[in-house]
Design a protein around this motif. Structure first.
Motif, PDB file in Angstrom:
ATOM      1  N   TRP A   1      15.769   5.467   0.674  1.00 42.05           N
ATOM      2  CA  TRP A   1      14.557   4.964   1.296  1.00 42.05           C
ATOM      3  C   TRP A   1      14.911   4.452   2.688  1.00 42.05           C
ATOM      4  O   TRP A   1      15.835   3.650   2.835  1.00 42.05           O
ATOM      5  N   ARG A   2      14.206   4.888   3.688  1.00 47.25           N
ATOM      6  CA  ARG A   2      14.440   4.472   5.068  1.00 47.25           C
ATOM      7  C   ARG A   2      13.500   3.312   5.387  1.00 47.25           C
ATOM      8  O   ARG A   2      12.280   3.490   5.520  1.00 47.25           O
ATOM      9  N   LEU A   3      14.057   2.090   5.482  1.00 50.62           N
ATOM     10  CA  LEU A   3      13.278   0.895   5.773  1.00 50.62           C
ATOM     11  C   LEU A   3      13.255   0.642   7.271  1.00 50.62           C
ATOM     12  O   LEU A   3      14.305   0.682   7.924  1.00 50.62           O
TER      13      LEU A   3
ATOM     14  N   SER B   1       0.834  -1.198   0.000  1.00 51.74           N
ATOM     15  CA  SER B   1       0.000   0.000   0.000  1.00 51.74           C
ATOM     16  C   SER B   1       0.864   1.241   0.000  1.00 51.74           C
ATOM     17  O   SER B   1       2.025   1.214   0.403  1.00 51.74           O
ATOM     18  N   SER B   2       0.258   2.336  -0.490  1.00 57.15           N
ATOM     19  CA  SER B   2       0.977   3.595  -0.654  1.00 57.15           C
ATOM     20  C   SER B   2       0.248   4.699   0.088  1.00 57.15           C
ATOM     21  O   SER B   2      -0.987   4.724   0.146  1.00 57.15           O
ATOM     22  N   HIS B   3       1.008   5.637   0.639  1.00 57.44           N
ATOM     23  CA  HIS B   3       0.458   6.768   1.377  1.00 57.44           C
ATOM     24  C   HIS B   3       1.176   8.034   0.942  1.00 57.44           C
ATOM     25  O   HIS B   3       2.373   8.017   0.621  1.00 57.44           O
TER      26      HIS B   3
ATOM     27  N   SER C   1       7.712  -0.973   6.775  1.00 57.71           N
ATOM     28  CA  SER C   1       7.383   0.289   6.119  1.00 57.71           C
ATOM     29  C   SER C   1       8.636   0.904   5.523  1.00 57.71           C
ATOM     30  O   SER C   1       9.759   0.499   5.853  1.00 57.71           O
ATOM     31  N   ALA C   2       8.422   1.863   4.635  1.00 60.72           N
ATOM     32  CA  ALA C   2       9.522   2.588   4.008  1.00 60.72           C
ATOM     33  C   ALA C   2       9.109   4.037   3.829  1.00 60.72           C
ATOM     34  O   ALA C   2       7.964   4.326   3.470  1.00 60.72           O
TER      35      ALA C   2
ATOM     36  N   GLY D   1       4.304  -2.735   3.981  1.00 57.84           N
ATOM     37  CA  GLY D   1       4.397  -4.051   3.378  1.00 57.84           C
ATOM     38  C   GLY D   1       5.413  -4.074   2.247  1.00 57.84           C
ATOM     39  O   GLY D   1       5.097  -4.464   1.126  1.00 57.84           O
ATOM     40  N   VAL D   2       6.646  -3.664   2.546  1.00 60.98           N
ATOM     41  CA  VAL D   2       7.668  -3.433   1.517  1.00 60.98           C
ATOM     42  C   VAL D   2       8.547  -4.667   1.327  1.00 60.98           C
ATOM     43  O   VAL D   2       8.943  -5.323   2.296  1.00 60.98           O
TER      44      VAL D   2
END
Length: 364
Positions: A210-212, A172-174, A202-203, A182-183
């Motif tokens: 990208w901060r995982l 999902s994207s925000h 999350s990322a 869910g990366v």
């Protein structure tokens, strides 16, 4: 002179009926959506009623835009049935006015309404829809973000850096891709050989990477390892990411062309954006088809009876066109139908049906 006066009168009656239906739909939608959000947020402490109302107000334009064709259909039916009940259509016909002359104002107005909704209302609706999603994410958490139309596939993005390349997938994207949940990241070395797989809760896109969070590493033949925070380098900007992750419904009409180009250049599927673009282009003609259907089922005089059956037939025809639009849209997104054909078919079929019915009634 008489024809011009009657055209203005019939046009005014049509616009009044459509606006009344639209206003009623808007109020009813807002009330239902507000109550549903209040129910969902009942377990969240210190929930602000104003915040829930704000989310509802931002979401309502998007919902009403989707039901606009039914608004035009029902408003047109109400207009012509009321004119028939008051015998105004009988007087117009006795004065030599044909059905085409007193439906022409409504058809012209439907085209204008459709053009306005595409060029003005849709951009406003898309922006408010994105803002409502951000507020909803703040209220309920990440579960309220947009999800891909193909939930199993999710969102995909290709990353390149000096260490090689990676393919990122998110459920999902925000905030139009700036925050993901869910990366899964598949990393490859500069030679293109698979290196490892990273799964993260999350990322978040930050300048340069990208901060995982909650990352778990899977390498062939090695026990999986975990890290609380891990960064994957990227050269993508927030604007580029937004173009790749924004859902078609949150992209304003005037920006769809650039989003289509950006998605195709990134190697991503642009069928959803193309379908949305052509559907918005076809919207004036879709509303025109609804007017033709409304006129075809509403010009029957009350004294002839059977009005209820004819009206139900008109509503059924409108529902059939809605289902057809959903089916053709799904076929287009699956690559089984051209987006232009998927968007044009419901409008063409509805317009042709209404036109043939009117020709039969008028010219026998």
């Amino acid at each position: 002179m008489i024809a011009g006066t009657l055209s203005r009168y019939f046009g005014l009656r049509f616009v009044s009926a459509v606006l009344a239906m639209f206003a009623g739909t808007l109020v009813l939608t807002a009330m239902i959506d507000f109550l549903e959000l209040m129910r969902r947020s009942g377990d969240i402490p210190d929930t602000s009623a104003w915040l829930v109302a704000k989310i509802t107000l931002f979401r309502v334009p998007f919902i009403t835009e989707r039901v606009l064709p039914f608004t035009v259909l029902v408003g047109g039916m109400f207009c012509y049935l009321n004119l028939s009940r008051r015998l105004e259509l009988v007087v117009a016909r006795s004065a030599g006015i044909s059905a085409w002359q007193f439906t022409a104002p409504a058809m012209i107005l439907a085209l204008l309404i459709g053009a306005f909704m595409t060029a003005v209302y849709n951009p406003i609706s898309a922006v408010l829809r994105e803002r409502s999603t951000r507020l909803e994410a703040d209220l309920f958490g990440y579960e309220s973000g947009f999800r891909s139309a193909a939930a199993a596939a999710g969102f995909w993005l290709r990353l390149r850096n000096e260490e090689g390349q990676a393919v990122l997938n998110a459920e999902s994207s925000h905030q139009q891709g700036l925050q993901l949940s869910g990366v899964t990241v598949f990393r490859f070395d500069p030679a293109g050989r698979f290196q490892d797989r990273i799964e993260a809760k999350s990322a978040t896109l930050e300048p340069g990477d990208w901060r995982l969070e909650g990352a778990r590493f899977y390498v062939s033949g090695i026990t999986p390892t975990e890290r609380d925070v891990f960064r994957v380098k990227t050269t993508l900007t927030p604007a580029q990411v937004g173009e790749s992750f924004a859902t078609p419904e949150t992209v304003p009409f005037w920006s769809l062309a650039s989003y289509i180009d950006a998605a195709e250049n990134a190697g991503l599927a642009a069928s959803g954006y193309r379908l949305q673009y052509y559907q918005l282009l076809a919207q004036p003609f879709y509303l025109l088809a609804m007017v033709l259907l409304a006129a075809a089922v509403s010009l029957r005089f009350f004294r002839m009876g059977g009005v209820q059956k004819v009206v139900l037939g008109g509503i059924g025809a409108g529902f059939f066109l809605y289902v057809l639009a959903k089916i053709t849209g799904d076929l287009s997104k699956a690559g089984m139908m051209a987006p232009s054909a998927a968007a044009a078919l419901p409008a063409a079929l509805g317009g042709l049906t209404g036109l043939v019915a009117l020709l039969y009634q008028e010219d026998g």
